[in-house]
Enzyme design. Structure first.
Site, mmCIF file in Angstrom:
data_model
loop_
_atom_site.group_PDB
_atom_site.id
_atom_site.type_symbol
_atom_site.label_atom_id
_atom_site.label_comp_id
_atom_site.label_asym_id
_atom_site.label_seq_id
_atom_site.Cartn_x
_atom_site.Cartn_y
_atom_site.Cartn_z
ATOM 1 N N GLU A 117 0.858 -1.186 0.000
ATOM 2 C CA GLU A 117 0.000 0.000 0.000
ATOM 3 C C GLU A 117 0.887 1.225 0.000
ATOM 4 O O GLU A 117 2.002 1.213 0.531
ATOM 5 C CB GLU A 117 -0.979 -0.001 1.170
ATOM 6 N N TYR A 129 5.921 1.564 -8.995
ATOM 7 C CA TYR A 129 5.106 0.344 -8.951
ATOM 8 C C TYR A 129 4.353 0.128 -10.276
ATOM 9 O O TYR A 129 4.231 -0.986 -10.755
ATOM 10 C CB TYR A 129 4.111 0.404 -7.789
HETATM 11 C C1 COA Z 1 9.972 5.435 -4.216
HETATM 12 C C2 COA Z 1 11.483 5.213 -4.195
HETATM 13 C C3 COA Z 1 11.796 3.964 -3.372
HETATM 14 C C4 COA Z 1 11.981 5.011 -5.641
HETATM 15 O O1 COA Z 1 13.352 4.641 -5.585
HETATM 16 P P1 COA Z 1 14.365 4.993 -6.773
HETATM 17 O O2 COA Z 1 15.619 4.256 -6.539
HETATM 18 O O3 COA Z 1 14.463 6.465 -6.929
HETATM 19 O O4 COA Z 1 13.573 4.399 -8.035
HETATM 20 P P2 COA Z 1 14.201 3.977 -9.442
HETATM 21 O O5 COA Z 1 15.386 4.833 -9.760
HETATM 22 O O6 COA Z 1 14.402 2.511 -9.470
HETATM 23 O O7 COA Z 1 13.014 4.402 -10.417
HETATM 24 C C5 COA Z 1 12.363 3.454 -11.255
HETATM 25 C C6 COA Z 1 11.240 4.174 -11.962
HETATM 26 O O8 COA Z 1 10.256 4.647 -11.028
HETATM 27 C C7 COA Z 1 9.760 5.927 -11.449
HETATM 28 N N1 COA Z 1 10.172 6.982 -10.525
HETATM 29 C C8 COA Z 1 11.043 6.857 -9.482
HETATM 30 N N2 COA Z 1 11.142 8.049 -8.841
HETATM 31 C C9 COA Z 1 10.336 8.908 -9.493
HETATM 32 C C10 COA Z 1 10.018 10.278 -9.298
HETATM 33 N N3 COA Z 1 10.563 11.011 -8.309
HETATM 34 N N4 COA Z 1 9.117 10.853 -10.145
HETATM 35 C C11 COA Z 1 8.562 10.144 -11.146
HETATM 36 N N5 COA Z 1 8.837 8.825 -11.398
HETATM 37 C C12 COA Z 1 9.715 8.230 -10.563
HETATM 38 C C13 COA Z 1 10.377 6.190 -12.812
HETATM 39 O O9 COA Z 1 9.537 5.610 -13.778
HETATM 40 C C14 COA Z 1 11.688 5.427 -12.676
HETATM 41 O O10 COA Z 1 12.256 5.095 -13.933
HETATM 42 P P3 COA Z 1 13.155 6.193 -14.702
HETATM 43 O O11 COA Z 1 14.124 6.784 -13.711
HETATM 44 O O12 COA Z 1 13.814 5.372 -15.772
HETATM 45 O O13 COA Z 1 12.180 7.227 -15.232
HETATM 46 C C15 COA Z 1 12.233 6.464 -3.624
HETATM 47 O O14 COA Z 1 11.737 7.622 -4.280
HETATM 48 C C16 COA Z 1 12.078 6.634 -2.116
HETATM 49 O O15 COA Z 1 12.815 6.041 -1.336
HETATM 50 N N6 COA Z 1 11.121 7.479 -1.707
HETATM 51 C C17 COA Z 1 10.933 7.778 -0.271
HETATM 52 C C18 COA Z 1 10.373 6.570 0.470
HETATM 53 C C19 COA Z 1 9.070 6.096 -0.167
HETATM 54 O O16 COA Z 1 8.190 6.891 -0.503
HETATM 55 N N7 COA Z 1 8.928 4.749 -0.280
HETATM 56 C C20 COA Z 1 7.749 4.131 -0.861
HETATM 57 C C21 COA Z 1 6.684 3.987 0.156
HETATM 58 S S1 COA Z 1 5.324 3.020 -0.460
#
Ligand code: COA
Length: 161
Positions: A117, A129
């Site tokens: 979620e 996701y």
């Molecule tokens: C959500 C989170 C885990 C993503 O981690 P990340 O290592 O940045 O993700 P990735 O680099 O693997 O991104 C994969 C894809 O997700 C999407 N994405 C990731 N971050 C994004 C952003 N800030 N805005 C839009 N799309 C995004 C993109 O499609 C991305 O692919 P691309 O870079 O080729 O466009 C990170 O932003 C985070 O730790 N956020 C804070 C904690 C959180 O909210 N956790 C989830 C709770 S449910």
């Protein structure tokens, strides 16, 4: 840079996480989430026999945790409890690597679906996701309470493994 290592995902390795990694994961969780989970609560999650968790580690000795995913298996289902990547390391594919790693581990444990979620206003996570193939299964209205602000809905998602 983190611990002397360049900000390059090729220097990052995924390792299984157990209760002995609770302090590192709790530290990073506190950077990313409010309210943070205590070290004790992270430890008891990781100590659970059905826990499946990974850390993204970078650098030499000592390695530093720059990402984590914690999930739990239950019968033929698995649930992601939390996932996060250190701000300096975001948008480098680590979130996707952690997600794929835990999905593969759940699949090997014969789980058929992976659930999670997410707050309806968490655009980064929702996009991560969606790109990984998760589909919406429902909405929990006002699920995430925000001090001094309106509560935010939770979106429930599932990935067929
Ligand atoms: C959500 C989170 C885990 C993503 O981690 P990340 O290592 O940045 O993700 P990735 O680099 O693997 O991104 C994969 C894809 O997700 C999407 N994405 C990731 N971050 C994004 C952003 N800030 N805005 C839009 N799309 C995004 C993109 O499609 C991305 O692919 P691309 O870079 O080729 O466009 C990170 O932003 C985070 O730790 N956020 C804070 C904690 C959180 O909210 N956790 C989830 C709770 S449910």
């Amino acid at each position: 840079m983190t611990n002397g290592a360049p900000l390059d995902p090729k220097y990052v390795s995924l390792l299984w996480a157990g209760p002995e990694q609770a302090a590192e994961i709790a530290r990073l969780h506190a950077e990313l989430f409010s309210p943070p989970w205590s070290e004790d609560s992270v430890r008891s999650l990781l100590d659970h026999p059905a826990s499946t968790a990974f850390m993204a580690m970078v650098g030499g000795a000592p390695k530093v945790c720059v990402g984590f995913v914690m999930a739990q298996l239950a019968a033929d289902e698995a649930e992601i409890l939390s996932i996060g990547v250190s701000p300096a390391w975001q948008r480098k594919g680590l979130g996707r690597r952690l997600l794929d790693g835990v999905a593969r581990a759940a699949q090997r444990a014969e789980a058929k679906k992976l659930f999670l979620e997410v707050a309806a206003d968490n655009d980064a996570a929702l996009e991560l996701y969606r790109r990984a193939g998760f589909l919406g299964t429902g909405l929990r209205r006002g699920y995430y309470e925000r001090p001094g602000a309106q509560a935010v809905d939770a979106v429930t998602l599932a990935l067929r493994l």
